[in-house]
Motif scaffolding. Structure first.
Motif, PDB file in Angstrom:
ATOM      1  N   ASP A  97       0.913  -1.033  -0.082  1.00  0.00           N
ATOM      2  CA  ASP A  97       0.020  -0.079   0.003  1.00  0.00           C
ATOM      3  C   ASP A  97       1.052   1.161  -0.041  1.00  0.00           C
ATOM      4  O   ASP A  97       1.880   1.257   0.524  1.00  0.00           O
ATOM      5  CB  ASP A  97      -1.045  -0.287   1.205  1.00  0.00           C
ATOM      6  N   GLY A  98       0.317   2.304  -0.372  1.00  0.00           N
ATOM      7  CA  GLY A  98       0.988   3.522  -0.408  1.00  0.00           C
ATOM      8  C   GLY A  98       1.073   4.450  -1.862  1.00  0.00           C
ATOM      9  O   GLY A  98       0.778   3.689  -3.004  1.00  0.00           O
ATOM     10  N   SER A  99       1.253   5.564  -1.947  1.00  0.00           N
ATOM     11  CA  SER A  99       1.192   6.459  -2.907  1.00  0.00           C
ATOM     12  C   SER A  99       2.315   6.104  -3.771  1.00  0.00           C
ATOM     13  O   SER A  99       3.653   6.045  -3.442  1.00  0.00           O
ATOM     14  CB  SER A  99       1.087   7.769  -2.535  1.00  0.00           C
ATOM     15  N   ILE A 100       2.291   6.074  -5.109  1.00  0.00           N
ATOM     16  CA  ILE A 100       3.062   6.076  -6.321  1.00  0.00           C
ATOM     17  C   ILE A 100       3.411   7.080  -6.891  1.00  0.00           C
ATOM     18  O   ILE A 100       3.971   7.169  -8.234  1.00  0.00           O
ATOM     19  CB  ILE A 100       3.158   4.611  -7.101  1.00  0.00           C
ATOM     20  N   ALA A 101       2.664   8.297  -6.568  1.00  0.00           N
ATOM     21  CA  ALA A 101       2.415   9.393  -7.474  1.00  0.00           C
ATOM     22  C   ALA A 101       3.949  10.112  -7.794  1.00  0.00           C
ATOM     23  O   ALA A 101       4.535  10.492  -8.603  1.00  0.00           O
ATOM     24  CB  ALA A 101       1.627  10.504  -6.546  1.00  0.00           C
ATOM     25  N   GLU A 102       4.739  10.049  -6.546  1.00  0.00           N
ATOM     26  CA  GLU A 102       6.160  10.991  -6.782  1.00  0.00           C
ATOM     27  C   GLU A 102       7.004  10.156  -7.856  1.00  0.00           C
ATOM     28  O   GLU A 102       7.536  10.895  -8.790  1.00  0.00           O
ATOM     29  CB  GLU A 102       6.797  10.747  -5.411  1.00  0.00           C
TER      30      GLU A 102
ATOM     31  N   ILE B 165       3.891   4.341 -20.751  1.00  0.00           N
ATOM     32  CA  ILE B 165       4.252   3.956 -19.089  1.00  0.00           C
ATOM     33  C   ILE B 165       3.334   2.645 -18.764  1.00  0.00           C
ATOM     34  O   ILE B 165       2.203   2.522 -18.927  1.00  0.00           O
ATOM     35  CB  ILE B 165       3.979   5.151 -18.312  1.00  0.00           C
ATOM     36  N   GLY B 166       3.842   1.835 -18.193  1.00  0.00           N
ATOM     37  CA  GLY B 166       3.154   0.685 -17.267  1.00  0.00           C
ATOM     38  C   GLY B 166       3.648   0.499 -16.050  1.00  0.00           C
ATOM     39  O   GLY B 166       4.326   1.466 -15.524  1.00  0.00           O
ATOM     40  N   LEU B 167       3.044  -0.230 -15.065  1.00  0.00           N
ATOM     41  CA  LEU B 167       3.288  -0.436 -13.779  1.00  0.00           C
ATOM     42  C   LEU B 167       3.519  -1.809 -13.630  1.00  0.00           C
ATOM     43  O   LEU B 167       2.976  -2.778 -14.240  1.00  0.00           O
ATOM     44  CB  LEU B 167       1.988   0.132 -12.911  1.00  0.00           C
ATOM     45  N   SER B 168       4.574  -2.203 -12.507  1.00  0.00           N
ATOM     46  CA  SER B 168       4.581  -3.512 -12.129  1.00  0.00           C
ATOM     47  C   SER B 168       4.515  -3.585 -10.616  1.00  0.00           C
ATOM     48  O   SER B 168       4.992  -2.762  -9.728  1.00  0.00           O
ATOM     49  CB  SER B 168       6.115  -3.912 -12.657  1.00  0.00           C
ATOM     50  N   ASN B 169       3.917  -4.577 -10.248  1.00  0.00           N
ATOM     51  CA  ASN B 169       3.636  -4.875  -8.773  1.00  0.00           C
ATOM     52  C   ASN B 169       2.714  -3.918  -8.001  1.00  0.00           C
ATOM     53  O   ASN B 169       3.469  -3.556  -7.132  1.00  0.00           O
ATOM     54  CB  ASN B 169       5.178  -5.161  -8.028  1.00  0.00           C
ATOM     55  N   VAL B 170       1.617  -3.686  -8.795  1.00  0.00           N
ATOM     56  CA  VAL B 170       0.925  -2.641  -8.198  1.00  0.00           C
ATOM     57  C   VAL B 170      -0.514  -3.076  -7.709  1.00  0.00           C
ATOM     58  O   VAL B 170      -0.969  -4.282  -8.204  1.00  0.00           O
ATOM     59  CB  VAL B 170       0.868  -1.410  -9.017  1.00  0.00           C
ATOM     60  N   SER B 171      -1.381  -2.265  -7.029  1.00  0.00           N
ATOM     61  CA  SER B 171      -2.787  -2.746  -6.623  1.00  0.00           C
ATOM     62  C   SER B 171      -3.569  -2.007  -7.499  1.00  0.00           C
ATOM     63  O   SER B 171      -3.174  -0.838  -8.114  1.00  0.00           O
ATOM     64  CB  SER B 171      -2.916  -2.190  -5.084  1.00  0.00           C
ATOM     65  N   PRO B 172      -5.093  -2.336  -7.566  1.00  0.00           N
ATOM     66  CA  PRO B 172      -5.887  -1.481  -8.230  1.00  0.00           C
ATOM     67  C   PRO B 172      -5.921  -0.105  -7.713  1.00  0.00           C
ATOM     68  O   PRO B 172      -6.033   0.868  -8.613  1.00  0.00           O
ATOM     69  CB  PRO B 172      -7.199  -2.214  -7.994  1.00  0.00           C
ATOM     70  N   ALA B 173      -5.750   0.206  -6.572  1.00  0.00           N
ATOM     71  CA  ALA B 173      -5.766   1.638  -5.871  1.00  0.00           C
ATOM     72  C   ALA B 173      -4.655   2.163  -6.455  1.00  0.00           C
ATOM     73  O   ALA B 173      -4.730   3.576  -6.960  1.00  0.00           O
ATOM     74  CB  ALA B 173      -5.846   1.625  -4.353  1.00  0.00           C
TER      75      ALA B 173
ATOM     76  N   LEU C  80      -3.077   1.791  -9.442  1.00  0.00           N
ATOM     77  CA  LEU C  80      -3.709   2.096 -10.711  1.00  0.00           C
ATOM     78  C   LEU C  80      -4.355   3.325 -10.751  1.00  0.00           C
ATOM     79  O   LEU C  80      -4.069   4.044 -11.793  1.00  0.00           O
ATOM     80  CB  LEU C  80      -4.050   0.717 -11.554  1.00  0.00           C
ATOM     81  N   ALA C  81      -5.568   3.326 -10.080  1.00  0.00           N
ATOM     82  CA  ALA C  81      -6.332   4.536 -10.063  1.00  0.00           C
ATOM     83  C   ALA C  81      -5.554   5.728  -9.915  1.00  0.00           C
ATOM     84  O   ALA C  81      -5.886   6.994 -10.550  1.00  0.00           O
ATOM     85  CB  ALA C  81      -7.419   4.247  -9.219  1.00  0.00           C
ATOM     86  N   GLU C  82      -4.688   5.973  -8.808  1.00  0.00           N
ATOM     87  CA  GLU C  82      -3.928   6.961  -8.660  1.00  0.00           C
ATOM     88  C   GLU C  82      -3.126   7.354  -9.888  1.00  0.00           C
ATOM     89  O   GLU C  82      -2.878   8.576 -10.297  1.00  0.00           O
ATOM     90  CB  GLU C  82      -3.091   6.718  -7.319  1.00  0.00           C
ATOM     91  N   ALA C  83      -2.498   6.436 -10.502  1.00  0.00           N
ATOM     92  CA  ALA C  83      -1.595   6.786 -11.646  1.00  0.00           C
ATOM     93  C   ALA C  83      -2.407   7.159 -12.708  1.00  0.00           C
ATOM     94  O   ALA C  83      -1.498   7.837 -13.584  1.00  0.00           O
ATOM     95  CB  ALA C  83      -0.696   5.264 -11.912  1.00  0.00           C
TER      96      ALA C  83
ATOM     97  N   ILE D  91      -1.648   4.700 -18.588  1.00  0.00           N
ATOM     98  CA  ILE D  91      -0.950   3.465 -18.287  1.00  0.00           C
ATOM     99  C   ILE D  91      -1.549   2.308 -19.275  1.00  0.00           C
ATOM    100  O   ILE D  91      -2.841   2.095 -19.461  1.00  0.00           O
ATOM    101  CB  ILE D  91      -1.675   2.855 -16.837  1.00  0.00           C
ATOM    102  N   VAL D  92      -0.619   1.734 -19.929  1.00  0.00           N
ATOM    103  CA  VAL D  92      -0.786   0.817 -21.154  1.00  0.00           C
ATOM    104  C   VAL D  92      -0.821  -0.713 -20.692  1.00  0.00           C
ATOM    105  O   VAL D  92      -1.227  -1.598 -21.448  1.00  0.00           O
ATOM    106  CB  VAL D  92       0.029   0.896 -22.413  1.00  0.00           C
ATOM    107  N   CYS D  93      -0.189  -0.927 -19.421  1.00  0.00           N
ATOM    108  CA  CYS D  93       0.024  -2.355 -18.978  1.00  0.00           C
ATOM    109  C   CYS D  93       0.468  -2.549 -17.512  1.00  0.00           C
ATOM    110  O   CYS D  93       0.740  -1.385 -17.091  1.00  0.00           O
ATOM    111  CB  CYS D  93       1.079  -3.085 -19.891  1.00  0.00           C
TER     112      CYS D  93
END
Length: 285
Positions: free
Chosen positions: A138-143, A160-168, A170-173, A179-181
């Motif tokens: 859990d936690g922000s990935i905004a920075e 840009i994609g994301l790895s090892n993240v939660s649905p929350a 992704l929504a922040e991102a 986000i493509v993947c």
């Protein structure tokens, strides 16, 4: 949709064949140092692309630097249809440990390392790797994501994609960048992301499952062995075919340092799982 139907990433002109190749195993033992046989690694990459793979997953922290340098040696100048996906957010310690690298400077340096060692002016897709090794935290990935968005605006990253993240996360991102993947751990037995995959499919976002180092537990299942035997296939082929059947937005990146295993993995895209086999495999969860 057929398991052989390509997938187009959202808001891009990138269409990927669903069976890709993960380059991590091209480095030496424990993803550290050079492989024992560089010529074999080059042959694997060239055969993968010649066989229709147009999606290679890598990172400059594999080796470190080794895997990307081998990709460049084998495939540069790259075919126009080939998409190379890399990752930022980690680095290797001098003792070969895996360490987070999410500061602004570490992300910038990582992007330039990938560009240099791959021989590129712009990176096709960069996944921001966050969280512990396998389980999202859990936690922000905004920075850190804002840093990648800035690199994208500078023309160093296309997507840009994301790895090892939660649905929350992704929504922040998605408030910061398209986000493509998503690249998370998932397989026949490890299905924590079931609902996440379905939501991503509705959004048209690709899901790229990875398997943890040290063992792919479904392959130790007698059920998988029995299904594989009945289909005259290998357990890995069955496991990969199940993922392709699971959802049309799933893209695969099985890695190997063996030409024989590469060919077996690619053949999994042509393996049809009868309804009875699918039901049996679904029951493993």
């Amino acid at each position: 949709m057929s398991t052989r139907t390509p997938f187009t990433l959202p808001k891009t002109n990138i269409t990927l064949n669903r069976m890709g190749y993960g380059a991590m195993k091209l480095a030496g033992p424990h993803v550290w140092g050079p492989p024992a046989d560089v010529d074999q690694a080059i042959a694997i990459l060239r055969e993968a692309v010649a066989s229709g793979v147009n999606h290679i997953d890598t990172s400059d922290f594999y080796g470190p630097h080794v895997t990307n340098q081998i990709i460049k040696q084998a495939l540069h100048p790259y075919a126009a249809h080939l998409t190379i996906v890399t990752k930022l957010g980690a680095r290797r310690g001098a003792d070969s440990s895996w360490l987070p690298a999410l500061s602004k400077q570490e992300l910038i340096d990582g992007a330039h390392d990938n560009l240099r060692n791959l021989g590129l002016d712009v990176l096709d897709i960069v996944n921001l790797r966050v969280g512990p090794p396998l389980i999202p935290a859990d936690g922000s990935i905004a920075e850190p994501l804002t840093v990648l968005a800035e690199l994208q605006q500078q023309g160093l990253i296309r997507h840009i994609g994301l790895s090892n993240v939660s649905p929350a996360q992704l929504a922040e991102a998605q408030k910061i960048a398209n986000i493509v993947c998503i690249q998370n751990e998932y397989n026949i037995a490890k299905r924590t992301d079931d609902a996440f995959i379905d939501d991503l499919a509705r959004q048209g976002i690709a899901y790229v499952p990875f398997f943890p180092l040290g063992g792919f537990t479904p392959l130790q299942s007698s059920t998988v062995d029995e299904v594989a035997k009945s289909l005259e296939a290998t357990p890995m082929q069955v496991a990969l075919a199940w993922l392709l059947h699971r959802s049309p937005n799933i893209l695969l990146i099985p890695g190997t340092s063996s030409l024989v295993h590469l060919r077996e993995n690619l053949q999994a895209a042509n393996l049809d799982l009868p309804a009875e086999a699918l039901a049996t495999l679904n029951g493993l969860a």
